[in-house]
Design a protein around this motif. Structure first.
Motif, PDB file in Angstrom:
ATOM      1  N   ARG A  22      53.869  -5.040 -68.082  1.00  0.00           N
ATOM      2  CA  ARG A  22      54.834  -3.950 -68.219  1.00  0.00           C
ATOM      3  C   ARG A  22      56.035  -4.119 -67.300  1.00  0.00           C
ATOM      4  NH1 ARG A  22      53.225   2.042 -69.463  1.00  0.00           N
ATOM      5  NH2 ARG A  22      55.410   1.859 -70.036  1.00  0.00           N
ATOM      6  N   VAL A  23      55.856  -4.778 -66.181  1.00  0.00           N
ATOM      7  CA  VAL A  23      57.007  -5.021 -65.307  1.00  0.00           C
ATOM      8  C   VAL A  23      57.719  -6.324 -65.662  1.00  0.00           C
ATOM      9  CG1 VAL A  23      56.065  -3.674 -63.399  1.00  0.00           C
ATOM     10  CG2 VAL A  23      55.606  -6.125 -63.493  1.00  0.00           C
ATOM     11  N   GLY A  24      57.349  -6.912 -66.810  1.00  0.00           N
ATOM     12  CA  GLY A  24      58.108  -8.026 -67.345  1.00  0.00           C
ATOM     13  C   GLY A  24      57.723  -9.401 -66.864  1.00  0.00           C
ATOM     14  N   MET A  25      56.487  -9.598 -66.411  1.00  0.00           N
ATOM     15  CA  MET A  25      56.048 -10.914 -65.946  1.00  0.00           C
ATOM     16  C   MET A  25      55.396 -11.680 -67.090  1.00  0.00           C
ATOM     17  SD  MET A  25      54.623 -10.331 -62.055  1.00  0.00           S
ATOM     18  CE  MET A  25      54.383 -12.084 -61.807  1.00  0.00           C
ATOM     19  N   ALA A  26      55.935 -12.859 -67.385  1.00  0.00           N
ATOM     20  CA  ALA A  26      55.334 -13.710 -68.403  1.00  0.00           C
ATOM     21  C   ALA A  26      54.030 -14.305 -67.873  1.00  0.00           C
ATOM     22  CB  ALA A  26      56.302 -14.820 -68.783  1.00  0.00           C
ATOM     23  N   ASN A  27      53.090 -14.560 -68.793  1.00  0.00           N
ATOM     24  CA  ASN A  27      51.792 -15.134 -68.422  1.00  0.00           C
ATOM     25  C   ASN A  27      51.135 -14.321 -67.304  1.00  0.00           C
ATOM     26  OD1 ASN A  27      49.586 -16.893 -68.308  1.00  0.00           O
ATOM     27  ND2 ASN A  27      50.608 -18.298 -66.879  1.00  0.00           N
ATOM     28  N   ALA A  28      51.044 -13.020 -67.524  1.00  0.00           N
ATOM     29  CA  ALA A  28      50.540 -12.121 -66.489  1.00  0.00           C
ATOM     30  C   ALA A  28      49.140 -12.492 -66.026  1.00  0.00           C
ATOM     31  CB  ALA A  28      50.561 -10.680 -67.007  1.00  0.00           C
ATOM     32  N   ALA A  29      48.260 -12.833 -66.960  1.00  0.00           N
ATOM     33  CA  ALA A  29      46.884 -13.172 -66.577  1.00  0.00           C
ATOM     34  C   ALA A  29      46.861 -14.405 -65.680  1.00  0.00           C
ATOM     35  CB  ALA A  29      46.038 -13.397 -67.831  1.00  0.00           C
ATOM     36  N   GLY A  30      47.711 -15.381 -65.964  1.00  0.00           N
ATOM     37  CA  GLY A  30      47.765 -16.583 -65.153  1.00  0.00           C
ATOM     38  C   GLY A  30      48.339 -16.341 -63.771  1.00  0.00           C
ATOM     39  N   ARG A  31      49.194 -15.346 -63.641  1.00  0.00           N
ATOM     40  CA  ARG A  31      49.806 -15.053 -62.346  1.00  0.00           C
ATOM     41  C   ARG A  31      48.793 -14.531 -61.327  1.00  0.00           C
ATOM     42  NH1 ARG A  31      54.859 -17.410 -62.017  1.00  0.00           N
ATOM     43  NH2 ARG A  31      56.112 -16.878 -63.829  1.00  0.00           N
ATOM     44  N   LEU A  32      47.690 -13.978 -61.814  1.00  0.00           N
ATOM     45  CA  LEU A  32      46.729 -13.371 -60.897  1.00  0.00           C
ATOM     46  C   LEU A  32      46.103 -14.388 -59.952  1.00  0.00           C
ATOM     47  CD1 LEU A  32      44.850 -10.807 -63.184  1.00  0.00           C
ATOM     48  CD2 LEU A  32      46.786 -10.412 -61.667  1.00  0.00           C
ATOM     49  N   SER A  33      46.072 -15.632 -60.333  1.00  0.00           N
ATOM     50  CA  SER A  33      45.467 -16.660 -59.474  1.00  0.00           C
ATOM     51  C   SER A  33      46.480 -17.294 -58.529  1.00  0.00           C
ATOM     52  CB  SER A  33      44.830 -17.754 -60.341  1.00  0.00           C
ATOM     53  OG  SER A  33      45.802 -18.391 -61.149  1.00  0.00           O
ATOM     54  N   GLN A  34      47.735 -16.870 -58.593  1.00  0.00           N
ATOM     55  CA  GLN A  34      48.760 -17.437 -57.729  1.00  0.00           C
ATOM     56  C   GLN A  34      48.863 -16.669 -56.420  1.00  0.00           C
ATOM     57  OE1 GLN A  34      52.203 -17.402 -60.485  1.00  0.00           O
ATOM     58  NE2 GLN A  34      52.098 -19.637 -60.437  1.00  0.00           N
ATOM     59  N   TYR A  35      49.463 -17.315 -55.422  1.00  0.00           N
ATOM     60  CA  TYR A  35      49.698 -16.704 -54.112  1.00  0.00           C
ATOM     61  C   TYR A  35      51.156 -16.257 -54.009  1.00  0.00           C
ATOM     62  CZ  TYR A  35      45.154 -18.542 -52.723  1.00  0.00           C
ATOM     63  OH  TYR A  35      43.809 -18.802 -52.650  1.00  0.00           O
ATOM     64  N   PRO A  36      51.463 -15.314 -53.118  1.00  0.00           N
ATOM     65  CA  PRO A  36      52.837 -14.799 -53.016  1.00  0.00           C
ATOM     66  C   PRO A  36      53.899 -15.879 -52.860  1.00  0.00           C
ATOM     67  CG  PRO A  36      51.361 -13.398 -51.769  1.00  0.00           C
ATOM     68  CD  PRO A  36      50.539 -14.570 -52.241  1.00  0.00           C
ATOM     69  N   HIS A  37      53.609 -16.930 -52.081  1.00  0.00           N
ATOM     70  CA  HIS A  37      54.635 -17.953 -51.855  1.00  0.00           C
ATOM     71  C   HIS A  37      54.959 -18.756 -53.104  1.00  0.00           C
ATOM     72  CE1 HIS A  37      51.052 -20.558 -51.441  1.00  0.00           C
ATOM     73  NE2 HIS A  37      51.870 -21.543 -51.823  1.00  0.00           N
ATOM     74  N   GLN A  38      54.118 -18.648 -54.125  1.00  0.00           N
ATOM     75  CA  GLN A  38      54.360 -19.373 -55.369  1.00  0.00           C
ATOM     76  C   GLN A  38      55.261 -18.605 -56.331  1.00  0.00           C
ATOM     77  OE1 GLN A  38      49.940 -19.974 -55.972  1.00  0.00           O
ATOM     78  NE2 GLN A  38      50.606 -22.073 -56.433  1.00  0.00           N
ATOM     79  N   LEU A  39      55.647 -17.386 -55.955  1.00  0.00           N
ATOM     80  CA  LEU A  39      56.486 -16.547 -56.807  1.00  0.00           C
ATOM     81  C   LEU A  39      57.881 -16.417 -56.207  1.00  0.00           C
ATOM     82  CD1 LEU A  39      54.011 -13.616 -57.570  1.00  0.00           C
ATOM     83  CD2 LEU A  39      54.337 -15.728 -58.864  1.00  0.00           C
ATOM     84  N   SER A  40      58.852 -16.212 -57.062  1.00  0.00           N
ATOM     85  CA  SER A  40      60.213 -15.953 -56.594  1.00  0.00           C
ATOM     86  C   SER A  40      60.289 -14.545 -56.000  1.00  0.00           C
ATOM     87  CB  SER A  40      61.189 -16.066 -57.764  1.00  0.00           C
ATOM     88  OG  SER A  40      60.954 -15.017 -58.699  1.00  0.00           O
ATOM     89  N   GLY A  41      61.395 -14.258 -55.319  1.00  0.00           N
ATOM     90  CA  GLY A  41      61.553 -12.928 -54.734  1.00  0.00           C
ATOM     91  C   GLY A  41      61.500 -11.825 -55.771  1.00  0.00           C
ATOM     92  N   GLY A  42      62.129 -12.061 -56.926  1.00  0.00           N
ATOM     93  CA  GLY A  42      62.108 -11.055 -57.984  1.00  0.00           C
ATOM     94  C   GLY A  42      60.718 -10.815 -58.526  1.00  0.00           C
ATOM     95  N   LEU A  43      59.932 -11.893 -58.703  1.00  0.00           N
ATOM     96  CA  LEU A  43      58.563 -11.744 -59.201  1.00  0.00           C
ATOM     97  C   LEU A  43      57.680 -11.042 -58.175  1.00  0.00           C
ATOM     98  CD1 LEU A  43      57.934 -15.143 -61.035  1.00  0.00           C
ATOM     99  CD2 LEU A  43      58.446 -12.897 -62.036  1.00  0.00           C
ATOM    100  N   ARG A  44      57.891 -11.344 -56.897  1.00  0.00           N
ATOM    101  CA  ARG A  44      57.107 -10.656 -55.865  1.00  0.00           C
ATOM    102  C   ARG A  44      57.412  -9.153 -55.889  1.00  0.00           C
ATOM    103  NH1 ARG A  44      58.161 -15.506 -52.688  1.00  0.00           N
ATOM    104  NH2 ARG A  44      60.016 -14.540 -51.774  1.00  0.00           N
ATOM    105  N   GLN A  45      58.663  -8.794 -56.125  1.00  0.00           N
ATOM    106  CA  GLN A  45      59.005  -7.371 -56.178  1.00  0.00           C
ATOM    107  C   GLN A  45      58.332  -6.695 -57.370  1.00  0.00           C
ATOM    108  OE1 GLN A  45      59.510  -4.795 -54.516  1.00  0.00           O
ATOM    109  NE2 GLN A  45      61.631  -5.102 -53.874  1.00  0.00           N
TER     110      GLN A  45
END
Length: 334
Positions: free
Chosen positions: A144-167
């Motif tokens: 809902r907040v517009g993240m592609a591949n949301a299920a796959g993002r759950l296994s990532q760490y904060p440093h692997q995301l851009s500032g916008g994705l972290r927000q």
């Protein structure tokens, strides 16, 4: 703010002050702030950097640094006294009944935990469901907040995301337990203009769906004009004007509010080469005794009586302002 407006409010804040001891003396960072947020209402708190907006939000959440001293005549969520609540009760309320979207997600997300761990922990800790339900809720909110591949993002760490994705993760985290109240501190700072609009529309949709109250801290008056029901203008730690957004924008009563509005680019009203408005001078120090209108050293309308304490004045629709100028003077000057 009138008693009529406060009655039935989800969030009630009256006489909130925050003092911080420093080597130079006591910093009066927040001074006698009163405001209220109803269910389904958006209150935007605006002002220059350093005027106390974020500290007001942190004081409401009970997240001030240990050296800070908070006091208030009343600080309540849905009638529950937050000042009298023990630490255990506040921990139960935070993340569940009230949540905060912080300005800098990199300093708020745990670098050692995956995104999924951090989202799911909130849901299960507050007893909203099991790990499977938490996983499904996290995926749904990230989508809902517009993240592609949301299920796959759950296994990532904060440093692997851009500032916008972290927000976006921070926004999803705040909404995991469907809180009654969300305090958003510059929630779109790390996002580009197009994404900002989408996030604000999302918050508006979720607010309508959940019938939650939203207190949005920002210095972007363009954002305020889009989504605010009410506006509180802060300067030097206090609310200098507060009222319905339309009233504050069309008939401001405080010179500082007028100055902020004049700084907004208005292509349909400006001629090529015309300069934007400016507010001269600097915000005064709030260390030590503070008396009178703090804006008087920058105000073109200052007069001797501004050096004395200025009592709040009230108009229709719970419009409040702190200024000795008679109504109508600012309109004539503009």
């Amino acid at each position: 703010m009138s008693g009529a407006h406060k009655s039935g409010a989800l969030l009630e804040v009256s006489g909130l002050s925050v003092d911080i001891p420093t080597e130079a003396g006591v910093l009066h960072a927040v001074r006698d702030v009163s405001l209220a947020v109803r269910r389904g209402e958006t209150l935007c708190v605006v002002g220059e950097s350093g005027c106390g907006k974020s500290l007001t939000s942190l004081a409401i959440m009970g997240l001030l640094p240990p050296s800070a001293q908070r006091r208030a005549h009343r600080l309540a969520l849905a009638g529950e006294d937050l000042q009298a609540a023990p630490a255990r009760r506040l921990r139960a309320l935070r993340g569940d009944r009230m949540a905060m979207i912080f300005q800098d997600p990199m300093t708020c997300l745990n670098p050692a935990w995956t995104i999924g761990n951090q989202l799911e922990e909130i849901f299960t800790w507050h007893g909203k469901g099991n790990r499977r339900a938490a996983h499904d809720r996290a995926v749904a909110l990230l989508e809902r907040v517009g993240m592609a591949n949301a299920a796959g993002r759950l296994s990532q760490y904060p440093h692997q995301l851009s500032g916008g994705l972290r927000q976006r993760v921070m926004i999803a985290m705040a909404l995991m337990c469907s809180p009654d109240l969300v305090l958003a501190d510059e929630p779109t700072t790390a996002l580009d203009a197009t994404i900002q609009l989408g996030i604000l529309q999302l918050l508006a949709e979720l607010q309508a769906e959940l019938h939650m109250g939203l207190m949005l801290v920002t210095h972007d008056l363009g954002v305020v004009a889009r989504i605010a029901d009410r506006v509180a203008v802060m300067y030097a730690g206090e609310v200098v004007e507060e009222g319905p957004a339309r009233t504050v924008f069309t008939a401001p009563r405080h010179p500082y509010t007028r100055g902020l509005i004049d700084c907004i680019p208005q292509p349909d009203r400006m001629v090529p080469g015309q300069r934007l408005g400016t507010i001269p001078g600097m915000v005064p120090s709030l260390v030590g005794e503070v008396q009178g209108c703090a804006f008087r050293t920058r105000c073109a309308f200052a007069r001797p009586e501004c050096a004395a304490d200025v009592a709040p004045r009230h108009g229709p629709d719970a419009h409040m302002w702190r200024c000795v100028l008679p109504p109508g003077m600012l309109e004539r000057a503009a």
